[in-house]
Design a protein around this motif. Structure first.
Motif, short mmCIF file in Angstrom:
data_model
loop_
_atom_site.label_atom_id
_atom_site.label_comp_id
_atom_site.label_asym_id
_atom_site.label_seq_id
_atom_site.Cartn_x
_atom_site.Cartn_y
_atom_site.Cartn_z
N TRP A 62 0.85 -1.33 0.23
CA TRP A 62 0.17 0.18 -0.20
C TRP A 62 0.77 1.09 0.07
CZ3 TRP A 62 -5.11 -0.20 -0.24
CH2 TRP A 62 -5.95 -1.85 -0.31
N PHE A 63 -0.18 2.00 -1.01
CA PHE A 63 1.59 3.32 -0.76
C PHE A 63 -0.07 4.63 -0.98
CE2 PHE A 63 5.08 1.20 -1.60
CZ PHE A 63 4.95 0.35 -2.82
N PHE A 64 0.21 5.75 -0.82
CA PHE A 64 0.09 6.87 -0.69
C PHE A 64 0.21 7.48 -2.46
CE2 PHE A 64 -0.93 6.80 3.62
CZ PHE A 64 -2.02 7.45 3.94
N VAL A 65 -0.68 7.92 -3.18
CA VAL A 65 -0.25 8.38 -4.45
C VAL A 65 -1.18 9.84 -4.13
CG1 VAL A 65 1.17 6.51 -5.27
CG2 VAL A 65 -1.00 7.02 -5.99
N PRO A 66 -0.69 11.17 -5.04
CA PRO A 66 -1.91 12.04 -5.60
C PRO A 66 -2.99 11.38 -7.06
CG PRO A 66 0.15 12.25 -6.61
CD PRO A 66 0.37 10.75 -5.70
N GLY A 69 -1.90 12.51 -10.27
CA GLY A 69 -0.45 12.59 -10.81
C GLY A 69 -0.37 11.09 -12.15
N THR A 70 0.49 10.79 -12.40
CA THR A 70 0.88 10.58 -13.69
C THR A 70 1.13 8.87 -12.93
OG1 THR A 70 3.18 10.39 -13.41
CG2 THR A 70 2.09 11.92 -14.93
N LEU A 71 1.57 8.55 -12.11
CA LEU A 71 1.25 7.14 -11.44
C LEU A 71 -0.29 6.91 -11.89
CD1 LEU A 71 2.08 4.47 -10.63
CD2 LEU A 71 2.34 5.17 -8.90
N ALA A 72 -1.24 7.75 -11.07
CA ALA A 72 -2.43 6.93 -11.56
C ALA A 72 -3.17 7.17 -12.51
CB ALA A 72 -3.51 8.51 -10.22
N ARG A 73 -2.74 8.04 -13.24
CA ARG A 73 -2.89 7.81 -14.97
C ARG A 73 -2.80 6.91 -15.49
NH1 ARG A 73 -1.95 13.57 -14.82
NH2 ARG A 73 -0.14 13.62 -15.88
N ASP A 74 -1.55 6.02 -15.42
CA ASP A 74 -0.64 4.76 -16.38
C ASP A 74 -1.43 4.14 -15.46
OD1 ASP A 74 0.67 6.79 -17.52
OD2 ASP A 74 2.85 6.29 -15.48
N VAL A 75 -2.18 3.66 -14.76
CA VAL A 75 -2.62 2.27 -13.99
C VAL A 75 -3.57 2.64 -14.22
CG1 VAL A 75 -3.22 1.24 -11.81
CG2 VAL A 75 -0.81 1.94 -11.87
N ALA A 119 5.04 16.88 3.19
CA ALA A 119 5.77 17.53 2.10
C ALA A 119 4.72 17.18 0.67
CB ALA A 119 7.05 16.83 1.90
N TRP A 120 3.97 16.14 0.73
CA TRP A 120 3.25 15.58 -1.03
C TRP A 120 2.30 16.25 -0.35
CZ3 TRP A 120 7.15 12.27 1.51
CH2 TRP A 120 8.42 12.51 0.58
N ARG A 133 -2.95 3.21 -3.04
CA ARG A 133 -2.32 2.26 -4.76
C ARG A 133 -2.20 0.97 -3.86
NH1 ARG A 133 -3.67 3.51 -9.42
NH2 ARG A 133 -3.46 5.27 -8.42
N MET A 134 -2.32 0.58 -4.58
CA MET A 134 -1.55 -0.85 -3.76
C MET A 134 -1.44 -1.80 -5.03
SD MET A 134 -4.71 -3.83 -2.34
CE MET A 134 -6.02 -4.26 -3.53
#
Length: 134
Positions: A62-66, A69-75, A119-120, A133-134
């Motif tokens: 488990w991760f925190f992501v915006p 963000g690009t990771l969310a769009r990519d996934v 910070a993020w 994000r999992m």
């Protein structure tokens, strides 16, 4: 197959999963950062460091992501990802592949929140861009 046989197989599978997660936890220990790789819109692998929030009992990271963000769009386009950990001092290198998805779960966000994440996510655990994000 009888109901008893199915139950026995389920118990063996659960024990296998618990054992595998325990071995994985022993290897990655308290590694705070994983390099997470996803495929971008050009079909190129892109990696970014993410602070690991949790390795759950089923073996999911488990991760925190915006969420914007690009990771969310990519996934959203291709959910296949890889997370790698390394500890040069111990000579331990771990790579995990799987599928990611964007999840919003306020209770888990508060339970796993770490002040370093501000910070993020400047608005803390209530930041509207925050997703796990999992």
């Amino acid at each position: 197959m009888t109901a008893e046989t199915k139950a026995d197989e389920a118990r063996m599978h659960d024990a296998d999963v618990r054992g595998a997660v325990a071995r994985l936890r022993a290897k990655i220990g308290d590694f705070a950062v994983a390099m997470v790789t996803a495929t971008d819109s050009r079909c190129l692998p892109t990696s970014r460091p993410l602070m690991t929030q949790q390795l759950d009992d089923e073996g999911a990271l488990w991760f925190f992501v915006p969420s914007d963000g690009t990771l969310a769009r990519d996934v959203e386009v291709n959910p296949r990802v890889c997370a790698t950990f390394s500890d040069l001092a111990r000579g331990v290198y771990v790579a995990m592949s799987g599928y990611a998805r964007l999840i919003y779960d306020p209770d888990r966000i508060f339970a796993l929140w770490d002040d370093e994440l501000e910070a993020w996510f400047g608005q803390g655990p209530l930041d509207p861009r925050l997703a796990r994000r999992m």
